[in-house]
Design an enzyme around this catalytic site. Structure first.
Site, PDB file in Angstrom:
ATOM      1  N   HIS A 462      39.768  34.408  22.983  1.00  0.00           N
ATOM      2  CA  HIS A 462      40.350  33.358  23.811  1.00  0.00           C
ATOM      3  C   HIS A 462      40.342  33.741  25.284  1.00  0.00           C
ATOM      4  O   HIS A 462      40.626  34.883  25.611  1.00  0.00           O
ATOM      5  CB  HIS A 462      41.793  33.117  23.345  1.00  0.00           C
ATOM      6  CG  HIS A 462      42.449  31.933  23.973  1.00  0.00           C
ATOM      7  ND1 HIS A 462      42.043  30.642  23.728  1.00  0.00           N
ATOM      8  CD2 HIS A 462      43.488  31.858  24.849  1.00  0.00           C
ATOM      9  CE1 HIS A 462      42.808  29.811  24.417  1.00  0.00           C
ATOM     10  NE2 HIS A 462      43.694  30.524  25.101  1.00  0.00           N
ATOM     11  N   PRO A 463      40.028  32.841  26.189  1.00  0.00           N
ATOM     12  CA  PRO A 463      39.539  31.481  25.967  1.00  0.00           C
ATOM     13  C   PRO A 463      38.009  31.431  26.059  1.00  0.00           C
ATOM     14  O   PRO A 463      37.428  31.771  27.088  1.00  0.00           O
ATOM     15  CB  PRO A 463      40.176  30.710  27.128  1.00  0.00           C
ATOM     16  CG  PRO A 463      40.299  31.716  28.245  1.00  0.00           C
ATOM     17  CD  PRO A 463      40.382  33.081  27.606  1.00  0.00           C
TER      18      PRO A 463
END
Length: 487
Positions: A462-463
Protein backbone atom coordinates in the site's frame (compact mmCIF):
# COMPACT_ATOMS: atom_id res chain seq x y z
CA UNK A 1 25.37 -34.50 -46.26
CA UNK A 2 28.09 -36.89 -45.16
CA UNK A 3 31.36 -36.01 -43.46
CA UNK A 4 32.58 -33.13 -41.30
CA UNK A 5 30.36 -30.06 -40.84
CA UNK A 6 31.70 -26.50 -40.50
CA UNK A 7 29.70 -25.89 -37.32
CA UNK A 8 27.86 -27.79 -34.59
CA UNK A 9 25.05 -25.24 -34.80
CA UNK A 10 24.12 -22.70 -37.44
CA UNK A 11 21.45 -20.10 -36.57
CA UNK A 12 19.69 -18.27 -39.39
CA UNK A 13 18.40 -14.97 -37.99
CA UNK A 14 20.03 -12.61 -35.51
CA UNK A 15 16.95 -11.58 -33.55
CA UNK A 16 16.04 -12.27 -29.92
CA UNK A 17 15.50 -16.03 -30.21
CA UNK A 18 18.36 -16.74 -32.61
CA UNK A 19 20.93 -14.79 -30.61
CA UNK A 20 19.81 -16.36 -27.32
CA UNK A 21 20.11 -19.84 -28.79
CA UNK A 22 23.51 -19.15 -30.37
CA UNK A 23 25.03 -17.59 -27.25
CA UNK A 24 23.74 -20.36 -24.97
CA UNK A 25 25.06 -23.13 -27.24
CA UNK A 26 28.45 -21.43 -27.58
CA UNK A 27 28.71 -21.02 -23.82
CA UNK A 28 28.06 -24.76 -23.49
CA UNK A 29 30.99 -25.54 -25.77
CA UNK A 30 29.48 -25.81 -29.24
CA UNK A 31 30.99 -24.32 -32.39
CA UNK A 32 28.30 -21.84 -33.48
CA UNK A 33 27.66 -19.41 -36.33
CA UNK A 34 24.91 -16.83 -36.84
CA UNK A 35 23.74 -15.69 -40.28
CA UNK A 36 21.77 -12.44 -40.29
CA UNK A 37 20.78 -9.97 -42.99
CA UNK A 38 18.17 -7.21 -42.94
CA UNK A 39 16.45 -6.44 -46.21
CA UNK A 40 15.67 -2.69 -46.27
CA UNK A 41 11.99 -1.83 -45.93
CA UNK A 42 10.18 -0.61 -49.08
CA UNK A 43 10.93 2.89 -47.77
CA UNK A 44 14.64 2.03 -47.55
CA UNK A 45 14.89 1.81 -43.76
CA UNK A 46 17.65 -0.52 -42.56
CA UNK A 47 19.11 -1.43 -39.17
CA UNK A 48 21.69 -3.58 -37.40
CA UNK A 49 21.93 -6.85 -35.49
CA UNK A 50 19.28 -7.69 -32.91
CA UNK A 51 16.06 -8.32 -34.83
CA UNK A 52 12.65 -6.70 -34.61
CA UNK A 53 12.51 -6.21 -30.83
CA UNK A 54 15.73 -4.22 -30.58
CA UNK A 55 15.43 -2.21 -33.79
CA UNK A 56 11.81 -1.74 -34.80
CA UNK A 57 9.74 -3.25 -31.99
CA UNK A 58 9.70 -3.50 -28.21
CA UNK A 59 12.65 -1.23 -27.40
CA UNK A 60 11.98 1.88 -29.52
CA UNK A 61 8.22 1.45 -28.97
CA UNK A 62 8.55 1.46 -25.17
CA UNK A 63 10.89 4.47 -25.27
CA UNK A 64 8.47 6.47 -27.43
CA UNK A 65 5.61 5.34 -25.18
CA UNK A 66 7.63 6.70 -22.26
CA UNK A 67 8.13 10.00 -24.09
CA UNK A 68 4.34 10.29 -24.43
CA UNK A 69 3.78 9.40 -20.75
CA UNK A 70 6.18 12.18 -19.76
CA UNK A 71 3.96 14.60 -21.68
CA UNK A 72 1.06 13.50 -19.50
CA UNK A 73 3.15 13.98 -16.36
CA UNK A 74 3.97 17.53 -17.45
CA UNK A 75 0.22 18.19 -17.54
CA UNK A 76 -0.11 16.71 -14.03
CA UNK A 77 2.82 18.69 -12.62
CA UNK A 78 0.98 21.99 -11.85
CA UNK A 79 -1.46 20.08 -9.62
CA UNK A 80 1.55 19.01 -7.55
CA UNK A 81 2.95 22.52 -7.23
CA UNK A 82 5.32 22.66 -10.20
CA UNK A 83 5.22 25.87 -12.23
CA UNK A 84 5.20 24.69 -15.83
CA UNK A 85 4.94 26.94 -18.92
CA UNK A 86 1.56 26.85 -20.66
CA UNK A 87 3.02 25.41 -23.86
CA UNK A 88 5.67 22.68 -23.65
CA UNK A 89 6.44 21.59 -27.23
CA UNK A 90 7.81 18.19 -28.12
CA UNK A 91 10.89 17.82 -30.35
CA UNK A 92 10.49 14.64 -32.45
CA UNK A 93 13.96 14.95 -33.95
CA UNK A 94 15.65 15.03 -30.52
CA UNK A 95 13.62 12.08 -29.23
CA UNK A 96 14.20 10.03 -32.38
CA UNK A 97 17.94 10.66 -32.28
CA UNK A 98 18.16 9.59 -28.63
CA UNK A 99 16.08 6.44 -29.24
CA UNK A 100 18.06 5.53 -32.37
CA UNK A 101 21.38 6.05 -30.58
CA UNK A 102 20.26 3.67 -27.85
CA UNK A 103 19.22 1.08 -30.43
CA UNK A 104 22.60 1.39 -32.15
CA UNK A 105 24.33 0.80 -28.82
CA UNK A 106 22.33 -2.42 -28.46
CA UNK A 107 23.33 -3.48 -32.00
CA UNK A 108 26.96 -3.02 -31.01
CA UNK A 109 26.42 -4.82 -27.71
CA UNK A 110 25.05 -7.91 -29.49
CA UNK A 111 28.07 -8.03 -31.81
CA UNK A 112 30.44 -7.78 -28.85
CA UNK A 113 28.59 -10.56 -27.00
CA UNK A 114 28.84 -12.87 -30.02
CA UNK A 115 32.56 -12.13 -30.28
CA UNK A 116 33.10 -12.73 -26.56
CA UNK A 117 31.40 -16.13 -26.82
CA UNK A 118 33.33 -16.97 -30.01
CA UNK A 119 30.18 -17.14 -32.13
CA UNK A 120 31.02 -16.48 -35.79
CA UNK A 121 28.75 -13.75 -37.20
CA UNK A 122 28.01 -13.51 -40.92
CA UNK A 123 26.15 -10.48 -42.27
CA UNK A 124 24.77 -12.47 -45.21
CA UNK A 125 21.35 -13.55 -46.46
CA UNK A 126 21.04 -17.30 -45.94
CA UNK A 127 19.05 -19.91 -47.84
CA UNK A 128 19.16 -23.71 -47.85
CA UNK A 129 21.17 -25.71 -50.38
CA UNK A 130 20.27 -29.00 -48.71
CA UNK A 131 19.33 -30.20 -45.24
CA UNK A 132 22.80 -29.53 -43.79
CA UNK A 133 24.09 -26.67 -45.93
CA UNK A 134 23.19 -22.99 -46.22
CA UNK A 135 24.35 -20.55 -48.88
CA UNK A 136 24.85 -16.98 -47.70
CA UNK A 137 24.99 -14.00 -50.05
CA UNK A 138 26.51 -10.64 -49.11
CA UNK A 139 25.08 -7.29 -50.15
CA UNK A 140 27.65 -7.26 -52.96
CA UNK A 141 26.63 -10.72 -54.22
CA UNK A 142 29.52 -12.80 -52.83
CA UNK A 143 28.47 -16.33 -51.83
CA UNK A 144 29.56 -18.33 -48.77
CA UNK A 145 28.66 -21.98 -48.11
CA UNK A 146 28.17 -23.03 -44.48
CA UNK A 147 27.35 -26.50 -43.19
CA UNK A 148 26.18 -27.54 -39.74
CA UNK A 149 25.07 -30.59 -37.79
CA UNK A 150 22.06 -28.68 -36.43
CA UNK A 151 20.35 -25.63 -37.94
CA UNK A 152 17.96 -23.25 -36.18
CA UNK A 153 15.66 -20.99 -38.19
CA UNK A 154 14.86 -17.80 -36.29
CA UNK A 155 14.15 -15.32 -39.06
CA UNK A 156 11.04 -13.76 -37.50
CA UNK A 157 8.63 -11.72 -39.60
CA UNK A 158 8.12 -8.37 -41.28
CA UNK A 159 5.09 -6.05 -41.48
CA UNK A 160 2.47 -6.88 -44.08
CA UNK A 161 1.53 -4.34 -46.75
CA UNK A 162 -1.95 -4.58 -48.27
CA UNK A 163 -1.72 -5.77 -51.87
CA UNK A 164 -5.20 -4.71 -52.95
CA UNK A 165 -5.06 -0.99 -52.09
CA UNK A 166 -3.82 1.41 -54.74
CA UNK A 167 -0.86 3.47 -53.50
CA UNK A 168 -0.43 1.52 -50.25
CA UNK A 169 3.16 0.43 -50.89
CA UNK A 170 4.31 3.64 -52.58
CA UNK A 171 2.96 6.05 -49.99
CA UNK A 172 2.67 4.13 -46.72
CA UNK A 173 5.11 3.18 -43.98
CA UNK A 174 5.08 0.43 -41.32
CA UNK A 175 6.62 -0.21 -37.92
CA UNK A 176 9.84 -0.91 -39.87
CA UNK A 177 10.01 2.84 -40.53
CA UNK A 178 8.16 4.82 -37.84
CA UNK A 179 10.93 4.56 -35.22
CA UNK A 180 13.62 5.65 -37.69
CA UNK A 181 11.89 8.77 -39.02
CA UNK A 182 14.14 11.82 -38.67
CA UNK A 183 11.17 14.22 -38.78
CA UNK A 184 7.77 14.10 -37.09
CA UNK A 185 5.20 12.04 -39.01
CA UNK A 186 2.67 14.83 -38.52
CA UNK A 187 -1.01 14.07 -38.99
CA UNK A 188 -1.13 10.27 -39.11
CA UNK A 189 -3.63 7.64 -40.18
CA UNK A 190 -2.86 4.28 -38.57
CA UNK A 191 -4.59 1.37 -40.25
CA UNK A 192 -4.47 -1.03 -37.38
CA UNK A 193 -6.59 -4.04 -36.59
CA UNK A 194 -3.64 -5.40 -34.61
CA UNK A 195 -1.61 -2.42 -33.34
CA UNK A 196 -2.77 0.50 -31.20
CA UNK A 197 0.50 1.23 -29.45
CA UNK A 198 1.97 3.51 -32.14
CA UNK A 199 -1.27 5.47 -32.42
CA UNK A 200 -1.24 5.86 -28.64
CA UNK A 201 2.20 7.38 -28.37
CA UNK A 202 1.71 9.57 -31.46
CA UNK A 203 -1.39 11.09 -29.83
CA UNK A 204 0.52 11.47 -26.58
CA UNK A 205 3.25 13.39 -28.39
CA UNK A 206 0.64 15.88 -29.57
CA UNK A 207 0.10 14.61 -33.11
CA UNK A 208 -3.29 14.44 -34.84
CA UNK A 209 -3.79 10.66 -35.02
CA UNK A 210 -6.62 8.56 -36.46
CA UNK A 211 -6.97 4.78 -36.23
CA UNK A 212 -8.98 2.98 -38.92
CA UNK A 213 -10.27 -0.42 -37.81
CA UNK A 214 -12.01 -2.84 -40.14
CA UNK A 215 -13.25 -5.30 -37.51
CA UNK A 216 -12.10 -5.56 -33.87
CA UNK A 217 -9.04 -4.10 -32.17
CA UNK A 218 -6.58 -6.30 -30.27
CA UNK A 219 -7.85 -9.53 -31.81
CA UNK A 220 -6.94 -12.50 -29.62
CA UNK A 221 -7.07 -10.46 -26.41
CA UNK A 222 -9.93 -10.19 -23.92
CA UNK A 223 -12.50 -8.08 -25.74
CA UNK A 224 -13.85 -6.27 -22.67
CA UNK A 225 -10.32 -5.08 -21.93
CA UNK A 226 -9.80 -4.20 -25.59
CA UNK A 227 -12.92 -2.01 -25.54
CA UNK A 228 -11.68 -0.18 -22.46
CA UNK A 229 -8.28 0.40 -24.10
CA UNK A 230 -9.85 2.04 -27.15
CA UNK A 231 -12.34 4.00 -24.98
CA UNK A 232 -9.44 5.49 -23.06
CA UNK A 233 -7.55 6.35 -26.25
CA UNK A 234 -10.65 7.98 -27.78
CA UNK A 235 -11.25 10.06 -24.65
CA UNK A 236 -7.64 11.27 -24.79
CA UNK A 237 -7.62 12.47 -28.37
CA UNK A 238 -7.09 9.48 -30.68
CA UNK A 239 -9.79 9.44 -33.37
CA UNK A 240 -11.29 6.13 -34.53
CA UNK A 241 -12.88 5.18 -37.82
CA UNK A 242 -14.60 1.85 -37.13
CA UNK A 243 -15.90 -0.62 -39.67
CA UNK A 244 -14.03 1.11 -42.48
CA UNK A 245 -11.64 -0.18 -45.11
CA UNK A 246 -9.31 1.92 -47.31
CA UNK A 247 -9.47 1.62 -51.10
CA UNK A 248 -6.68 3.92 -52.33
CA UNK A 249 -3.95 6.35 -51.33
CA UNK A 250 -2.99 9.25 -53.58
CA UNK A 251 -0.16 11.73 -53.13
CA UNK A 252 -1.31 15.32 -53.69
CA UNK A 253 0.85 18.09 -55.24
CA UNK A 254 1.52 19.59 -51.80
CA UNK A 255 2.91 16.24 -50.58
CA UNK A 256 -0.06 15.32 -48.44
CA UNK A 257 -1.68 11.90 -48.79
CA UNK A 258 -5.34 11.61 -49.63
CA UNK A 259 -6.90 8.38 -48.43
CA UNK A 260 -10.23 7.12 -49.73
CA UNK A 261 -12.14 4.61 -47.62
CA UNK A 262 -15.47 2.83 -47.50
CA UNK A 263 -17.81 2.49 -44.54
CA UNK A 264 -18.67 -1.22 -44.58
CA UNK A 265 -22.06 -0.77 -42.88
CA UNK A 266 -23.45 2.00 -45.08
CA UNK A 267 -21.37 1.43 -48.22
CA UNK A 268 -20.64 5.17 -48.23
CA UNK A 269 -17.26 6.38 -49.49
CA UNK A 270 -15.29 9.07 -47.70
CA UNK A 271 -11.80 10.58 -47.77
CA UNK A 272 -9.29 12.53 -45.72
CA UNK A 273 -5.79 13.98 -46.01
CA UNK A 274 -2.82 12.99 -43.87
CA UNK A 275 0.95 13.47 -43.70
CA UNK A 276 1.70 9.82 -42.91
CA UNK A 277 -0.07 6.50 -43.50
CA UNK A 278 1.04 3.80 -41.06
CA UNK A 279 0.10 0.23 -42.02
CA UNK A 280 -0.21 -2.10 -39.02
CA UNK A 281 -2.30 -4.93 -40.41
CA UNK A 282 -0.23 -7.94 -39.35
CA UNK A 283 3.09 -9.59 -40.08
CA UNK A 284 4.45 -12.03 -42.64
CA UNK A 285 6.99 -14.73 -41.63
CA UNK A 286 10.40 -14.47 -43.28
CA UNK A 287 10.36 -17.92 -44.88
CA UNK A 288 9.85 -17.46 -48.60
CA UNK A 289 13.48 -16.70 -49.47
CA UNK A 290 14.92 -19.56 -47.37
CA UNK A 291 14.46 -22.29 -50.03
CA UNK A 292 12.99 -24.51 -47.32
CA UNK A 293 11.88 -27.06 -49.91
CA UNK A 294 15.54 -27.87 -50.65
CA UNK A 295 15.94 -28.98 -47.05
CA UNK A 296 12.55 -30.68 -46.84
CA UNK A 297 11.18 -28.29 -44.19
CA UNK A 298 7.37 -28.09 -44.20
CA UNK A 299 5.34 -24.91 -43.73
CA UNK A 300 1.68 -24.08 -43.23
CA UNK A 301 0.49 -23.28 -46.79
CA UNK A 302 -1.74 -20.47 -45.51
CA UNK A 303 0.41 -18.69 -42.92
CA UNK A 304 3.77 -19.72 -44.49
CA UNK A 305 5.03 -20.34 -40.96
CA UNK A 306 7.21 -23.38 -40.24
CA UNK A 307 5.50 -26.41 -38.70
CA UNK A 308 7.20 -27.50 -35.47
CA UNK A 309 6.68 -30.01 -32.68
CA UNK A 310 7.02 -29.55 -28.91
CA UNK A 311 10.82 -29.76 -29.25
CA UNK A 312 10.80 -26.90 -31.82
CA UNK A 313 11.87 -29.48 -34.44
CA UNK A 314 10.64 -29.13 -38.03
CA UNK A 315 9.81 -31.96 -40.44
CA UNK A 316 13.59 -32.45 -40.67
CA UNK A 317 14.75 -33.71 -37.23
CA UNK A 318 18.01 -31.70 -37.03
CA UNK A 319 16.45 -28.44 -38.29
CA UNK A 320 14.53 -26.36 -35.75
CA UNK A 321 12.43 -23.18 -35.81
CA UNK A 322 11.82 -20.77 -32.94
CA UNK A 323 10.06 -17.45 -32.42
CA UNK A 324 7.65 -15.68 -34.75
CA UNK A 325 8.58 -17.84 -37.75
CA UNK A 326 7.22 -21.01 -36.09
CA UNK A 327 3.57 -21.99 -36.44
CA UNK A 328 1.41 -21.66 -33.32
CA UNK A 329 3.93 -19.77 -31.22
CA UNK A 330 3.17 -16.41 -29.56
CA UNK A 331 4.88 -13.54 -31.36
CA UNK A 332 6.69 -12.35 -28.24
CA UNK A 333 10.38 -11.69 -27.64
CA UNK A 334 10.65 -13.39 -24.20
CA UNK A 335 9.12 -16.65 -25.45
CA UNK A 336 11.57 -16.74 -28.38
CA UNK A 337 14.49 -16.10 -26.02
CA UNK A 338 13.48 -18.81 -23.57
CA UNK A 339 12.68 -21.28 -26.37
CA UNK A 340 16.10 -20.59 -27.90
CA UNK A 341 17.98 -21.12 -24.64
CA UNK A 342 16.10 -24.31 -23.80
CA UNK A 343 16.70 -25.66 -27.31
CA UNK A 344 20.43 -24.96 -27.00
CA UNK A 345 20.55 -26.79 -23.66
CA UNK A 346 18.80 -29.82 -25.15
CA UNK A 347 21.13 -29.87 -28.16
CA UNK A 348 24.09 -29.76 -25.76
CA UNK A 349 22.69 -32.52 -23.57
CA UNK A 350 22.36 -30.20 -20.57
CA UNK A 351 18.59 -30.46 -20.16
CA UNK A 352 15.47 -32.16 -21.47
CA UNK A 353 13.14 -29.29 -20.53
CA UNK A 354 10.69 -28.12 -23.19
CA UNK A 355 9.32 -24.61 -23.59
CA UNK A 356 5.95 -24.21 -21.87
CA UNK A 357 3.79 -21.83 -23.90
CA UNK A 358 0.89 -21.76 -21.42
CA UNK A 359 0.31 -18.76 -19.13
CA UNK A 360 2.75 -16.48 -20.94
CA UNK A 361 2.30 -12.90 -19.66
CA UNK A 362 2.36 -9.90 -21.96
CA UNK A 363 1.53 -6.20 -21.99
CA UNK A 364 0.12 -3.88 -24.63
CA UNK A 365 1.84 -0.51 -24.20
CA UNK A 366 -1.11 1.68 -25.08
CA UNK A 367 -1.39 5.02 -23.18
CA UNK A 368 -3.24 3.16 -20.43
CA UNK A 369 -1.29 -0.09 -20.37
CA UNK A 370 -3.01 -3.46 -20.59
CA UNK A 371 -1.26 -6.45 -19.01
CA UNK A 372 -2.58 -10.00 -19.08
CA UNK A 373 -1.62 -13.57 -18.34
CA UNK A 374 -3.60 -16.76 -18.90
CA UNK A 375 -7.04 -17.09 -20.47
CA UNK A 376 -9.33 -14.29 -21.57
CA UNK A 377 -12.85 -14.37 -20.18
CA UNK A 378 -14.11 -15.57 -23.58
CA UNK A 379 -11.54 -18.39 -23.73
CA UNK A 380 -12.32 -19.49 -20.17
CA UNK A 381 -16.06 -19.68 -20.89
CA UNK A 382 -15.47 -21.56 -24.15
CA UNK A 383 -13.14 -24.04 -22.47
CA UNK A 384 -14.96 -24.60 -19.16
CA UNK A 385 -18.53 -23.35 -19.67
CA UNK A 386 -20.03 -20.15 -18.23
CA UNK A 387 -21.50 -21.96 -15.21
CA UNK A 388 -18.01 -23.13 -14.18
CA UNK A 389 -16.27 -19.73 -14.44
CA UNK A 390 -16.21 -16.95 -11.82
CA UNK A 391 -14.90 -13.50 -12.71
CA UNK A 392 -13.87 -11.08 -9.95
CA UNK A 393 -13.45 -7.50 -11.06
CA UNK A 394 -12.97 -3.88 -9.96
CA UNK A 395 -12.81 -0.33 -11.26
CA UNK A 396 -10.16 1.50 -9.26
CA UNK A 397 -8.51 4.92 -9.10
CA UNK A 398 -4.68 5.05 -8.99
CA UNK A 399 -3.53 7.34 -6.17
CA UNK A 400 -1.41 9.27 -8.69
CA UNK A 401 -4.59 10.21 -10.58
CA UNK A 402 -6.34 11.81 -7.58
CA UNK A 403 -4.42 15.06 -7.03
CA UNK A 404 -4.00 15.54 -10.77
CA UNK A 405 -7.76 15.02 -11.22
CA UNK A 406 -7.21 12.47 -13.97
CA UNK A 407 -10.10 10.45 -15.33
CA UNK A 408 -9.83 6.82 -14.20
CA UNK A 409 -12.99 5.52 -15.90
CA UNK A 410 -11.05 2.78 -17.72
CA UNK A 411 -8.75 1.70 -14.87
CA UNK A 412 -10.06 -1.82 -14.45
CA UNK A 413 -8.91 -5.31 -13.56
CA UNK A 414 -10.42 -8.75 -13.49
CA UNK A 415 -9.40 -12.20 -12.37
CA UNK A 416 -10.90 -15.13 -14.27
CA UNK A 417 -11.21 -18.23 -12.08
CA UNK A 418 -12.78 -21.67 -11.97
CA UNK A 419 -15.93 -21.44 -9.86
CA UNK A 420 -15.28 -24.58 -7.87
CA UNK A 421 -13.15 -24.00 -4.70
CA UNK A 422 -10.29 -23.26 -4.26
CA UNK A 423 -11.00 -21.42 -7.55
CA UNK A 424 -7.90 -21.89 -9.67
CA UNK A 425 -6.90 -18.64 -11.38
CA UNK A 426 -7.25 -19.05 -15.15
CA UNK A 427 -6.37 -15.50 -16.18
CA UNK A 428 -5.56 -12.03 -14.90
CA UNK A 429 -6.26 -8.83 -16.85
CA UNK A 430 -5.06 -5.43 -15.63
CA UNK A 431 -5.61 -2.03 -17.25
CA UNK A 432 -3.74 0.85 -15.69
CA UNK A 433 -0.34 2.44 -15.05
CA UNK A 434 2.70 0.16 -15.11
CA UNK A 435 0.61 -2.82 -16.18
CA UNK A 436 3.68 -4.76 -17.30
CA UNK A 437 5.29 -4.50 -13.86
CA UNK A 438 2.07 -5.56 -12.14
CA UNK A 439 1.38 -8.49 -14.45
CA UNK A 440 4.95 -9.85 -14.33
CA UNK A 441 4.72 -10.39 -10.57
CA UNK A 442 1.36 -12.14 -10.58
CA UNK A 443 2.38 -14.23 -13.59
CA UNK A 444 4.65 -16.29 -11.33
CA UNK A 445 1.78 -17.15 -9.02
CA UNK A 446 -0.50 -18.12 -11.89
CA UNK A 447 2.29 -20.20 -13.45
CA UNK A 448 2.58 -22.03 -10.14
CA UNK A 449 -1.15 -22.78 -10.07
CA UNK A 450 -2.35 -20.05 -7.71
CA UNK A 451 -5.95 -20.12 -6.55
CA UNK A 452 -8.27 -17.19 -5.85
CA UNK A 453 -8.11 -18.16 -2.15
CA UNK A 454 -4.31 -17.85 -2.16
CA UNK A 455 -4.40 -14.46 -3.90
CA UNK A 456 -6.85 -13.24 -1.24
CA UNK A 457 -4.40 -14.39 1.45
CA UNK A 458 -1.63 -12.31 -0.16
CA UNK A 459 -0.93 -9.00 1.59
CA UNK A 460 -0.98 -6.06 -0.78
CA UNK A 461 1.65 -3.32 -0.89
CA UNK A 462 0.00 0.00 0.00
CA UNK A 463 -0.56 2.34 -1.74
CA UNK A 464 -0.12 0.70 -5.15
CA UNK A 465 -2.27 -0.23 -8.12
CA UNK A 466 -1.04 -3.83 -7.87
CA UNK A 467 -2.63 -4.27 -4.43
CA UNK A 468 -6.07 -3.99 -6.07
CA UNK A 469 -5.52 -7.55 -7.35
CA UNK A 470 -5.35 -8.77 -3.74
CA UNK A 471 -8.59 -6.93 -2.90
CA UNK A 472 -10.86 -8.41 -5.61
CA UNK A 473 -14.03 -9.37 -3.72
CA UNK A 474 -16.87 -8.64 -6.13
CA UNK A 475 -17.83 -11.15 -8.80
CA UNK A 476 -19.61 -10.30 -12.04
CA UNK A 477 -22.21 -12.91 -11.16
CA UNK A 478 -23.17 -10.97 -8.00
CA UNK A 479 -24.24 -7.93 -10.02
CA UNK A 480 -22.81 -5.61 -7.36
CA UNK A 481 -21.04 -2.33 -8.24
CA UNK A 482 -17.32 -3.17 -8.61
CA UNK A 483 -16.09 0.42 -8.13
CA UNK A 484 -13.45 0.63 -5.38
CA UNK A 485 -14.13 3.27 -2.73
CA UNK A 486 -11.75 4.41 -0.02
CA UNK A 487 -7.97 4.20 -0.10
Amino acid sequence: MEGQQDYDLLVIGGGSGGLACAKEAAQLGKKVAVVDYVEPSPRGTRWGLGGTCVNVGCIPKKLMHQAALLGGMIQDAPHYGWKVPQQVPHDWRKMAEAVQNHVKSLNWGHRVQLQDRKVKYFNIKGSFVNEHMVCGVTKGGKETLLSAEHIVIATGGRPRYPTDIEGALEHGITSDDIFWLKESPGKTLSLADVALECAGFLTGLGLDTTVMIRSIPLRGFDQQMSSLVTEHMASHGTQFLRGCTPSRVKKLPDGQLRVTWKDLASGREDMGTFNTILWAIGRVPETRSLNLEKAGVNTNPNSHKILVDAREATSVPHIYAIGDVAEGRPELTPTAIMAGRLLAKRLCGQSSDLMDYDNVPTTVFTPLEYGCVGLSEEEAVTRHGEEHVEVYHAYYKPLEFTVAERDSSQCYLKMVCLREPPQLVLGLHFLGPNAGEVTQGFALGIKCGASYAQVMQTVGIHPTCAEEVCKLRISKRSGLDPTVTGC
